[in-house]
Design a protein around this motif. Structure first.
Motif: not given
Length: 274
Positions: A56-66, A129-137
């Protein structure tokens, strides 16, 4: 099944007359200064059955675009929220709030969980994730082919577990810009990459036994980013060097047809723009 790069980490996958997107974003300006909405970023070629997000970094999750491209009620599969307070979550909070505002059908998915969505079988697999936030592939299967999407993960020890379950991969889309990040809430800063560099991405592609190894999460021409975000100088050239015959540099907007058995994976692979 065929795939199309939408810019940055965005990917469109089409099979059986349906499509899904991964990390589709239209506006990166909340994170990257000078990047106007839509610059270098394309929309999917039609309405979308489902959206997958790696984090959920903003360059990977853009809710308005979705919200603009998803079919009514289409699921948005995402990782769990992180632990801690608002300072810990400062980079993920905007995307979290936008998902609620847009009333999207967001669903938290745990690593190794699988969902059947139309012609697609999607599996969340571990990432770091390199910043410590949850991430999936994500691994997406349809029509006898498999696609891997690595968000902007670091190199990690799960590659071999993923490979045991899913290799060979037909196309692995891998971050390759090796960004070193100096964020105000993460001090003292690390001098090490927070996402895979070209050599690491190529190593991941080899472990996954990828037929096509496609670098992403970089653009050849892009606006200046925020201070404290430093990429390797030429991700594309370095990736070609390290990935060899697996390397497939796919321009934004070009399709990669995974059903085709022709073509040289070391060359740019593409067909018509949608």
């Amino acid at each position: 099944m065929r795939t199309r790069r939408l810019g940055w980490a965005g990917l469109e996958i089409e099979a059986g007359g349906e499509r899904l997107v991964i990390d589709y974003a239209r506006d990166l300006s909340p994170l990257f200064t000078g990047w106007k909405s839509g610059d270098g970023l394309l929309a999917p070629s039609g309405k979308v059955t489902a959206a997958l997000v790696t984090h959920l970094h903003r360059d990977h999750t853009d809710a308005a675009a979705l919200a603009d491209v998803l079919e009514p009620g289409a699921p948005v599969l995402r990782p769990a929220p992180g632990h801690g307070d608002d300072v810990d979550h400062v980079i993920t909070l905007p995307a979290e709030q936008e998902l609620v505002l847009q009333r999207l059908a967001a669903e938290v998915v745990e690593p190794w969980a699988t969902r059947e969505i139309g012609p697609f079988r999607v599996t969340a697999v571990p990432a770091v994730d390199g910043l410590g936030d949850p991430q999936l592939s994500w691994v997406v299967e349809a029509e006898g082919q498999r696609v891997f999407h690595g968000g902007d993960t670091m190199f990690h020890g799960f590659w071999w577990l993923i490979a045991r379950r899913f290799s060979p991969i037909d196309a692995a889309f891998l971050p390759a810009n090796g960004a070193v990040v100096d964020a105000p809430h993460l001090q003292p800063p690390s001098p090490l990459p927070a996402a895979m560099d070209p050599k690491q991405a190529a190593a991941a592609a080899e472990i996954l036994d990828a037929r096509y190894a496609v670098p992403m999460h970089y653009e050849a021409e892009q606006p200046d980013k925020v201070a404290g975000y430093l990429e390797v100088a030429d991700p594309e050239a370095e990736f070609r060097t390290h990935a060899g015959q697996r390397a497939c540099v796919l321009p934004v907007g070009e399709w990669l047809d995974l059903a085709s058995t022709t073509g040289n994976s070391a060359a740019t692979v593409g067909s018509s723009r949608a």
